[in-house]
Design a protein around this motif. Structure first.
Motif, PDB file in Angstrom:
ATOM      1  N   VAL A 232      -2.603   4.996  12.127  1.00 29.36           N
ATOM      2  CA  VAL A 232      -3.548   4.109  11.553  1.00 29.36           C
ATOM      3  C   VAL A 232      -2.786   2.676  11.669  1.00 29.36           C
ATOM      4  O   VAL A 232      -1.840   2.667  11.544  1.00 29.36           O
ATOM      5  CB  VAL A 232      -3.630   4.646   9.858  1.00 29.36           C
ATOM      6  N   ILE A 233      -3.879   1.677  11.788  1.00 29.51           N
ATOM      7  CA  ILE A 233      -3.474   0.449  11.969  1.00 29.51           C
ATOM      8  C   ILE A 233      -4.255  -0.381  11.321  1.00 29.51           C
ATOM      9  O   ILE A 233      -5.714  -0.499  10.963  1.00 29.51           O
ATOM     10  CB  ILE A 233      -3.671   0.018  13.413  1.00 29.51           C
ATOM     11  N   TYR A 234      -3.536  -1.230  10.280  1.00 29.34           N
ATOM     12  CA  TYR A 234      -4.323  -2.145   9.361  1.00 29.34           C
ATOM     13  C   TYR A 234      -4.282  -3.315   9.908  1.00 29.34           C
ATOM     14  O   TYR A 234      -3.450  -3.989  10.261  1.00 29.34           O
ATOM     15  CB  TYR A 234      -3.401  -1.948   8.052  1.00 29.34           C
ATOM     16  N   THR A 235      -5.513  -3.982   9.989  1.00 30.53           N
ATOM     17  CA  THR A 235      -5.946  -5.309  10.562  1.00 30.53           C
ATOM     18  C   THR A 235      -5.875  -6.469   9.891  1.00 30.53           C
ATOM     19  O   THR A 235      -5.993  -7.603  10.814  1.00 30.53           O
ATOM     20  CB  THR A 235      -7.045  -4.962  11.642  1.00 30.53           C
ATOM     21  N   ASN A 236      -6.039  -6.257   8.501  1.00 32.72           N
ATOM     22  CA  ASN A 236      -6.372  -7.602   7.808  1.00 32.72           C
ATOM     23  C   ASN A 236      -5.214  -8.935   8.207  1.00 32.72           C
ATOM     24  O   ASN A 236      -3.943  -8.456   8.158  1.00 32.72           O
ATOM     25  CB  ASN A 236      -6.282  -7.373   6.521  1.00 32.72           C
ATOM     26  N   GLY A 237      -5.453 -10.081   8.280  1.00 34.59           N
ATOM     27  CA  GLY A 237      -4.482 -11.084   8.690  1.00 34.59           C
ATOM     28  C   GLY A 237      -4.032 -10.967  10.316  1.00 34.59           C
ATOM     29  O   GLY A 237      -3.124 -11.501  10.451  1.00 34.59           O
ATOM     30  N   LYS A 238      -4.653 -10.082  10.930  1.00 33.89           N
ATOM     31  CA  LYS A 238      -3.795  -9.736  12.250  1.00 33.89           C
ATOM     32  C   LYS A 238      -4.944 -10.459  13.282  1.00 33.89           C
ATOM     33  O   LYS A 238      -6.021 -10.065  13.122  1.00 33.89           O
ATOM     34  CB  LYS A 238      -3.673  -8.517  12.752  1.00 33.89           C
ATOM     35  N   SER A 239      -4.275 -10.875  14.303  1.00 36.58           N
ATOM     36  CA  SER A 239      -5.253 -11.208  15.652  1.00 36.58           C
ATOM     37  C   SER A 239      -5.713 -10.013  16.359  1.00 36.58           C
ATOM     38  O   SER A 239      -4.756  -9.093  16.074  1.00 36.58           O
ATOM     39  CB  SER A 239      -4.835 -12.397  16.363  1.00 36.58           C
TER      40      SER A 239
ATOM     41  N   GLU B  75      -4.829  -9.683  19.580  1.00 38.75           N
ATOM     42  CA  GLU B  75      -3.892  -9.709  20.413  1.00 38.75           C
ATOM     43  C   GLU B  75      -2.706  -8.907  19.368  1.00 38.75           C
ATOM     44  O   GLU B  75      -2.097  -7.940  20.042  1.00 38.75           O
ATOM     45  CB  GLU B  75      -3.260 -10.986  20.510  1.00 38.75           C
ATOM     46  N   GLU B  76      -2.416  -9.106  18.173  1.00 35.59           N
ATOM     47  CA  GLU B  76      -1.570  -8.560  17.257  1.00 35.59           C
ATOM     48  C   GLU B  76      -1.876  -7.082  17.113  1.00 35.59           C
ATOM     49  O   GLU B  76      -0.860  -6.208  17.028  1.00 35.59           O
ATOM     50  CB  GLU B  76      -1.391  -8.999  16.213  1.00 35.59           C
ATOM     51  N   VAL B  77      -3.101  -6.723  17.125  1.00 37.16           N
ATOM     52  CA  VAL B  77      -3.537  -5.234  16.739  1.00 37.16           C
ATOM     53  C   VAL B  77      -3.363  -4.624  18.235  1.00 37.16           C
ATOM     54  O   VAL B  77      -2.582  -3.473  18.148  1.00 37.16           O
ATOM     55  CB  VAL B  77      -5.027  -5.272  16.493  1.00 37.16           C
ATOM     56  N   ALA B  78      -3.716  -5.321  19.237  1.00 37.26           N
ATOM     57  CA  ALA B  78      -3.484  -4.527  20.459  1.00 37.26           C
ATOM     58  C   ALA B  78      -1.977  -4.206  20.800  1.00 37.26           C
ATOM     59  O   ALA B  78      -1.677  -3.290  21.289  1.00 37.26           O
ATOM     60  CB  ALA B  78      -4.002  -5.641  21.774  1.00 37.26           C
TER      61      ALA B  78
END
Length: 110
Positions: A90-97, A99-102
């Motif tokens: 599980v990846i939490y994406t709030n506040g991330k670009s 590119e950061e999620v990738a």
């Protein structure tokens, strides 16, 4: 889902809620069997707080529609147990670009 994975092995597949939320317990169990050999199954959510995820995604959707049925359906998909059962990361994406999620996904794969 099974057919797509068989016909297109070694690809990245993006399954939305229509392919990952199972109301029928027997279908969920079949999906678990199909996916058990795959390690890199990711669930992307804005937050670990389910209600915050619902609200964040509702805000994003509201830029395109005010159809309440879409908000309710999306909330159902977010809160449904299937995605958590089937995902392995599980990846939490709030506040991330993006590119950061990738990069976080790549780091989990490695």
């Amino acid at each position: 889902m099974k057919r797509v994975l068989e016909d297109y092995p070694n690809y990245i597949h993006d399954f939305g809620a229509g392919h990952s939320v199972y109301e029928d317990e027997s279908l969920l169990q079949k999906a678990q069997v199909v996916l058990e050999k795959y390690e890199n199954i990711f669930l992307l959510l804005p937050s670990s707080d389910i209600n915050q995820s619902v609200n964040t995604l509702a805000e994003r959707i509201s830029k395109f529609t005010d159809d309440q049925s879409i908000f309710k359906l999306n909330e159902h998909f977010i809160k449904h147990k299937s995605n958590r059962i089937l995902s392995k990361h599980v990846i939490y994406t709030n506040g991330k670009s993006a590119e950061e999620v990738a990069q976080q996904i790549i780091d989990n794969i490695n």
